[in-house]
Design a protein around this motif. Structure first.
Motif, PDB file in Angstrom:
ATOM      1  N   MET A   1     -22.145 -40.404  23.451  1.00  0.00           N
ATOM      2  CA  MET A   1     -22.249 -38.851  22.968  1.00  0.00           C
ATOM      3  C   MET A   1     -23.957 -38.835  23.213  1.00  0.00           C
ATOM      4  SD  MET A   1     -21.537 -36.935  19.393  1.00  0.00           S
ATOM      5  CE  MET A   1     -22.597 -35.477  19.008  1.00  0.00           C
ATOM      6  N   LEU A   2     -24.482 -37.616  23.481  1.00  0.00           N
ATOM      7  CA  LEU A   2     -26.074 -37.407  24.032  1.00  0.00           C
ATOM      8  C   LEU A   2     -26.709 -37.240  22.419  1.00  0.00           C
ATOM      9  CD1 LEU A   2     -28.309 -36.906  25.954  1.00  0.00           C
ATOM     10  CD2 LEU A   2     -27.647 -34.496  25.804  1.00  0.00           C
ATOM     11  N   GLU A   3     -27.624 -37.937  22.135  1.00  0.00           N
ATOM     12  CA  GLU A   3     -28.423 -37.848  20.983  1.00  0.00           C
ATOM     13  C   GLU A   3     -29.458 -36.779  21.158  1.00  0.00           C
ATOM     14  OE1 GLU A   3     -29.755 -41.144  18.990  1.00  0.00           O
ATOM     15  OE2 GLU A   3     -28.323 -42.503  20.095  1.00  0.00           O
ATOM     16  N   VAL A   4     -29.417 -35.872  20.261  1.00  0.00           N
ATOM     17  CA  VAL A   4     -30.583 -34.848  20.245  1.00  0.00           C
ATOM     18  C   VAL A   4     -31.592 -34.876  18.956  1.00  0.00           C
ATOM     19  CG1 VAL A   4     -28.926 -33.386  21.850  1.00  0.00           C
ATOM     20  CG2 VAL A   4     -28.844 -33.257  19.018  1.00  0.00           C
ATOM     21  N   ILE A   5     -32.384 -34.320  19.013  1.00  0.00           N
ATOM     22  CA  ILE A   5     -33.426 -33.835  18.217  1.00  0.00           C
ATOM     23  C   ILE A   5     -33.793 -32.550  18.054  1.00  0.00           C
ATOM     24  CG2 ILE A   5     -34.609 -36.139  18.208  1.00  0.00           C
ATOM     25  CD1 ILE A   5     -36.806 -35.034  19.785  1.00  0.00           C
ATOM     26  N   SER A   6     -34.199 -32.081  16.504  1.00  0.00           N
ATOM     27  CA  SER A   6     -34.640 -30.414  16.526  1.00  0.00           C
ATOM     28  C   SER A   6     -35.903 -30.345  16.933  1.00  0.00           C
ATOM     29  CB  SER A   6     -34.591 -30.535  14.954  1.00  0.00           C
ATOM     30  OG  SER A   6     -35.370 -31.185  14.054  1.00  0.00           O
ATOM     31  N   VAL A   7     -36.113 -28.992  16.833  1.00  0.00           N
ATOM     32  CA  VAL A   7     -37.690 -28.476  17.143  1.00  0.00           C
ATOM     33  C   VAL A   7     -38.673 -29.235  16.293  1.00  0.00           C
ATOM     34  CG1 VAL A   7     -39.006 -26.677  17.261  1.00  0.00           C
ATOM     35  CG2 VAL A   7     -36.738 -26.230  18.284  1.00  0.00           C
ATOM     36  N   PRO A   8     -38.557 -29.125  14.988  1.00  0.00           N
ATOM     37  CA  PRO A   8     -39.467 -29.830  14.032  1.00  0.00           C
ATOM     38  C   PRO A   8     -39.626 -31.405  14.327  1.00  0.00           C
ATOM     39  CG  PRO A   8     -38.127 -28.407  12.851  1.00  0.00           C
ATOM     40  CD  PRO A   8     -37.299 -28.518  14.179  1.00  0.00           C
ATOM     41  N   GLU A   9     -38.556 -31.962  14.827  1.00  0.00           N
ATOM     42  CA  GLU A   9     -38.745 -33.287  15.159  1.00  0.00           C
ATOM     43  C   GLU A   9     -39.738 -33.625  16.466  1.00  0.00           C
ATOM     44  OE1 GLU A   9     -34.658 -35.575  13.402  1.00  0.00           O
ATOM     45  OE2 GLU A   9     -34.534 -34.013  15.019  1.00  0.00           O
ATOM     46  N   ALA A  10     -39.320 -32.708  17.401  1.00  0.00           N
ATOM     47  CA  ALA A  10     -39.857 -32.814  18.884  1.00  0.00           C
ATOM     48  C   ALA A  10     -41.325 -32.255  18.552  1.00  0.00           C
ATOM     49  CB  ALA A  10     -39.087 -32.019  19.608  1.00  0.00           C
ATOM     50  N   ALA A  11     -41.574 -31.514  17.606  1.00  0.00           N
ATOM     51  CA  ALA A  11     -42.916 -31.208  17.522  1.00  0.00           C
ATOM     52  C   ALA A  11     -43.858 -32.172  16.885  1.00  0.00           C
ATOM     53  CB  ALA A  11     -43.221 -30.084  16.532  1.00  0.00           C
ATOM     54  N   LYS A  12     -43.337 -33.109  16.149  1.00  0.00           N
ATOM     55  CA  LYS A  12     -44.003 -34.009  15.335  1.00  0.00           C
ATOM     56  C   LYS A  12     -43.977 -35.066  16.352  1.00  0.00           C
ATOM     57  CE  LYS A  12     -43.708 -37.358  11.256  1.00  0.00           C
ATOM     58  NZ  LYS A  12     -43.076 -37.474  10.081  1.00  0.00           N
ATOM     59  N   LYS A  13     -42.884 -35.259  17.026  1.00  0.00           N
ATOM     60  CA  LYS A  13     -42.939 -36.538  18.169  1.00  0.00           C
ATOM     61  C   LYS A  13     -44.024 -36.376  19.189  1.00  0.00           C
ATOM     62  CE  LYS A  13     -39.869 -38.614  21.534  1.00  0.00           C
ATOM     63  NZ  LYS A  13     -38.667 -38.576  22.108  1.00  0.00           N
ATOM     64  N   TRP A  14     -44.192 -35.136  19.572  1.00  0.00           N
ATOM     65  CA  TRP A  14     -45.192 -34.778  20.736  1.00  0.00           C
ATOM     66  C   TRP A  14     -46.461 -34.221  20.155  1.00  0.00           C
ATOM     67  CZ3 TRP A  14     -41.006 -31.362  23.564  1.00  0.00           C
ATOM     68  CH2 TRP A  14     -39.953 -32.472  24.031  1.00  0.00           C
ATOM     69  N   SER A  15     -46.845 -34.196  18.643  1.00  0.00           N
ATOM     70  CA  SER A  15     -48.044 -33.790  18.216  1.00  0.00           C
ATOM     71  C   SER A  15     -48.526 -32.304  18.579  1.00  0.00           C
ATOM     72  CB  SER A  15     -49.038 -34.970  18.654  1.00  0.00           C
ATOM     73  OG  SER A  15     -48.729 -36.134  17.966  1.00  0.00           O
ATOM     74  N   ILE A  16     -47.462 -31.452  18.627  1.00  0.00           N
ATOM     75  CA  ILE A  16     -47.650 -29.894  19.070  1.00  0.00           C
ATOM     76  C   ILE A  16     -46.847 -29.202  18.137  1.00  0.00           C
ATOM     77  CG2 ILE A  16     -48.047 -30.340  21.488  1.00  0.00           C
ATOM     78  CD1 ILE A  16     -45.189 -29.461  22.078  1.00  0.00           C
ATOM     79  N   SER A  17     -47.262 -27.719  18.126  1.00  0.00           N
ATOM     80  CA  SER A  17     -46.572 -26.788  16.972  1.00  0.00           C
ATOM     81  C   SER A  17     -45.200 -26.737  17.361  1.00  0.00           C
ATOM     82  CB  SER A  17     -47.261 -25.700  16.885  1.00  0.00           C
ATOM     83  OG  SER A  17     -47.243 -24.812  18.016  1.00  0.00           O
ATOM     84  N   GLU A  18     -44.400 -26.336  16.221  1.00  0.00           N
ATOM     85  CA  GLU A  18     -43.044 -26.078  16.153  1.00  0.00           C
ATOM     86  C   GLU A  18     -42.712 -24.693  17.240  1.00  0.00           C
ATOM     87  OE1 GLU A  18     -40.799 -25.897  12.881  1.00  0.00           O
ATOM     88  OE2 GLU A  18     -41.750 -27.483  11.765  1.00  0.00           O
ATOM     89  N   ARG A  19     -43.990 -23.807  17.009  1.00  0.00           N
ATOM     90  CA  ARG A  19     -43.645 -22.640  18.188  1.00  0.00           C
ATOM     91  C   ARG A  19     -43.867 -23.024  19.532  1.00  0.00           C
ATOM     92  NH1 ARG A  19     -41.171 -18.888  19.807  1.00  0.00           N
ATOM     93  NH2 ARG A  19     -42.194 -17.251  20.487  1.00  0.00           N
TER      94      ARG A  19
END
Length: 68
Positions: free
Chosen positions: A1-19
């Motif tokens: 199964m493909l593991e996914v992350i949410s927008v807030p998790e991606a924002a934190k991981k990439w150091s950019i805003s959720e928007r």
């Protein structure tokens, strides 16, 4: 199964805003992204897309070239 992350998790991981992450999803700039109801599902191994916006230096240089 493909593991996914949410927008807030991606924002934190990439150091950019959720928007900004939401906009990248809307523009299909993240491979494998999917929308489930009102939530974006981003593959856990997805990499941050390159920023395609012009920097001020590039923008100023283009304006100077157009004036000349």
């Amino acid at each position: 199964m493909l593991e996914v992350i949410s927008v807030p998790e991606a924002a934190k991981k990439w150091s950019i805003s959720e928007r900004r992450v939401q906009k990248l999803c809307e523009e299909n700039r993240i491979p494998g992204v999917a929308k489930f109801s009102r939530m974006w599902l981003i593959p856990k191994d997805a990499e941050k897309p390159a920023d395609g916006r012009l920097s001020n230096k590039k923008s100023n240089k283009l304006q100077e070239e157009n004036i000349s």
